[in-house]
Design a protein around this motif. Sequence first.
Motif, PDB file in Angstrom:
ATOM      1  N   LEU A  78      22.654 -91.045 -81.915  1.00 36.83           N
ATOM      2  CA  LEU A  78      24.068 -91.123 -81.551  1.00 36.83           C
ATOM      3  C   LEU A  78      24.379 -90.225 -80.354  1.00 36.83           C
ATOM      4  O   LEU A  78      25.168 -90.597 -79.471  1.00 36.83           O
ATOM      5  N   ILE A  79      23.734 -89.060 -80.293  1.00 41.80           N
ATOM      6  CA  ILE A  79      23.927 -88.175 -79.140  1.00 41.80           C
ATOM      7  C   ILE A  79      23.381 -88.833 -77.866  1.00 41.80           C
ATOM      8  O   ILE A  79      24.040 -88.819 -76.821  1.00 41.80           O
ATOM      9  N   VAL A  80      22.175 -89.407 -77.950  1.00 47.09           N
ATOM     10  CA  VAL A  80      21.589 -90.085 -76.782  1.00 47.09           C
ATOM     11  C   VAL A  80      22.504 -91.212 -76.305  1.00 47.09           C
ATOM     12  O   VAL A  80      22.804 -91.333 -75.101  1.00 47.09           O
ATOM     13  N   LEU A  81      22.982 -92.031 -77.246  1.00 48.62           N
ATOM     14  CA  LEU A  81      23.856 -93.161 -76.893  1.00 48.62           C
ATOM     15  C   LEU A  81      25.169 -92.677 -76.309  1.00 48.62           C
ATOM     16  O   LEU A  81      25.646 -93.221 -75.295  1.00 48.62           O
ATOM     17  N   THR A  82      25.768 -91.659 -76.909  1.00 43.37           N
ATOM     18  CA  THR A  82      27.059 -91.148 -76.438  1.00 43.37           C
ATOM     19  C   THR A  82      26.959 -90.600 -75.029  1.00 43.37           C
ATOM     20  O   THR A  82      27.818 -90.860 -74.182  1.00 43.37           O
ATOM     21  N   GLU A  91      33.868 -81.622 -76.446  1.00 37.65           N
ATOM     22  CA  GLU A  91      33.666 -82.758 -75.549  1.00 37.65           C
ATOM     23  C   GLU A  91      32.795 -83.825 -76.193  1.00 37.65           C
ATOM     24  O   GLU A  91      33.078 -85.016 -76.072  1.00 37.65           O
ATOM     25  N   VAL A  92      31.727 -83.392 -76.871  1.00 36.64           N
ATOM     26  CA  VAL A  92      30.841 -84.353 -77.524  1.00 36.64           C
ATOM     27  C   VAL A  92      31.568 -85.047 -78.668  1.00 36.64           C
ATOM     28  O   VAL A  92      31.469 -86.271 -78.837  1.00 36.64           O
ATOM     29  N   LYS A  93      32.320 -84.294 -79.460  1.00 35.61           N
ATOM     30  CA  LYS A  93      33.062 -84.891 -80.572  1.00 35.61           C
ATOM     31  C   LYS A  93      34.092 -85.906 -80.068  1.00 35.61           C
ATOM     32  O   LYS A  93      34.248 -86.986 -80.634  1.00 35.61           O
ATOM     33  N   LEU A  94      34.791 -85.553 -78.989  1.00 33.41           N
ATOM     34  CA  LEU A  94      35.779 -86.473 -78.411  1.00 33.41           C
ATOM     35  C   LEU A  94      35.118 -87.731 -77.875  1.00 33.41           C
ATOM     36  O   LEU A  94      35.618 -88.849 -78.079  1.00 33.41           O
ATOM     37  N   LEU A 107      33.741 -93.503 -78.371  1.00 37.65           N
ATOM     38  CA  LEU A 107      32.712 -94.533 -78.524  1.00 37.65           C
ATOM     39  C   LEU A 107      32.927 -95.319 -79.796  1.00 37.65           C
ATOM     40  O   LEU A 107      32.855 -96.554 -79.808  1.00 37.65           O
ATOM     41  N   TRP A 108      33.219 -94.615 -80.892  1.00 37.74           N
ATOM     42  CA  TRP A 108      33.479 -95.282 -82.167  1.00 37.74           C
ATOM     43  C   TRP A 108      34.732 -96.154 -82.072  1.00 37.74           C
ATOM     44  O   TRP A 108      34.775 -97.262 -82.587  1.00 37.74           O
ATOM     45  N   GLY A 109      35.759 -95.635 -81.375  1.00 40.66           N
ATOM     46  CA  GLY A 109      36.995 -96.396 -81.210  1.00 40.66           C
ATOM     47  C   GLY A 109      36.783 -97.671 -80.423  1.00 40.66           C
ATOM     48  O   GLY A 109      37.321 -98.732 -80.757  1.00 40.66           O
ATOM     49  N   LYS A 158      34.975-100.150 -82.620  1.00 42.19           N
ATOM     50  CA  LYS A 158      35.874-100.657 -83.653  1.00 42.19           C
ATOM     51  C   LYS A 158      36.837-101.682 -83.059  1.00 42.19           C
ATOM     52  O   LYS A 158      37.060-102.751 -83.622  1.00 42.19           O
ATOM     53  N   ASN A 159      37.400-101.363 -81.881  1.00 40.38           N
ATOM     54  CA  ASN A 159      38.325-102.283 -81.223  1.00 40.38           C
ATOM     55  C   ASN A 159      37.626-103.556 -80.785  1.00 40.38           C
ATOM     56  O   ASN A 159      38.184-104.649 -80.884  1.00 40.38           O
ATOM     57  N   SER A 160      36.368-103.405 -80.299  1.00 37.30           N
ATOM     58  CA  SER A 160      35.596-104.578 -79.884  1.00 37.30           C
ATOM     59  C   SER A 160      35.330-105.499 -81.058  1.00 37.30           C
ATOM     60  O   SER A 160      35.416-106.719 -80.952  1.00 37.30           O
ATOM     61  N   GLY A 161      35.029-104.888 -82.226  1.00 32.16           N
ATOM     62  CA  GLY A 161      34.792-105.680 -83.430  1.00 32.16           C
ATOM     63  C   GLY A 161      36.036-106.410 -83.877  1.00 32.16           C
ATOM     64  O   GLY A 161      35.980-107.577 -84.293  1.00 32.16           O
ATOM     65  N   MET A 162      37.191-105.750 -83.764  1.00 29.99           N
ATOM     66  CA  MET A 162      38.454-106.378 -84.146  1.00 29.99           C
ATOM     67  C   MET A 162      38.800-107.517 -83.201  1.00 29.99           C
ATOM     68  O   MET A 162      39.314-108.557 -83.619  1.00 29.99           O
TER      69      MET A 162
END
Length: 316
Positions: free
Chosen positions: A42-46, A291-294, A299-301, A304-308
Amino acid sequence: MARTDNVTELIVTGLSQDPEVQRACFAVFLPMYLATVVGNGLIVLTVRVSKSLRSPMYFFLSHLSLVEISYSSTIVPKFITDLLVKIKTISLKGCLAQIFFSHFLGVTEIFLLVVMAYDRYVAICKPLHYMNIMSHRLCHALVASSWLGGFFHSMIQILITIQLPFCGPNVIDHYFCDLHPLFKLACTDTSVEGVVVLANSGLISVFSFLLLVSSYIVILVNLRNHSADGRRKALSTCASHVTVVILFFGPAIFLYMRPSSTFTEDKLVAVFYMVVTPMLNPIIYTLRNAEVKLAMRRLWGKKKNSGMERKWESDL
């Protein structure tokens, strides 16, 4: 002396011979390994997809996470599956491959930690020249040097090992292949090889650790000239790095800077730096880095929006 290999397959003793203990270890270590892969992945992807994480620090962090996944994957999957079988075996070639990749990736991680410390030194001690010093070209050169350094270190280790004759016994008193346990199986004196391995592995660990400690002492001294807010941000970032350094170098120095043994503590310490430390690193870096958490939340948002959106389009 001509090299004769009557041994083609090795038996690994593992952590314990008790079936109940092995099942308990399987239940504990499998989730930990999966957490290591997911967390570091997840860190690499982010870092790769987030535009807000383009600084050299995050570039190095993504490579560190990639190394953590690879490093853990050289040992842990086989270790976990062996917990479910009574007789644990590995071919001699497979054992040598395990030694090569574990040392290659382990030393690459050491060099990356040194590079990350240098990056923090420049950022804190020479902030006005940071972007000029930590150029795109230098960052890639430092990462490439870390990988090459690990490769050459491991090549030395493996070239020493493949010269040894193995004619029995074939039982390794460990849960994975490492140099000292394998040297005990060689049917020749390995005292010289042991000293070379000690110099190659142990001294790299000690000198790198001392270099890291020195760099963070210099950083702490320079923080006196920063504002309170600047000190807080710098200390938060450096605290994550120092924690990872201690978690990695403590076990490494314990194992490689003393005479080899078959103590149970060696196996437990090896479990810590093979299984536990790679899992903790993503937690350490993300919990203390806003910064990483944000970026992860964004990324998760997006996902999630893309899935919706895809669901909405399918409903139409």
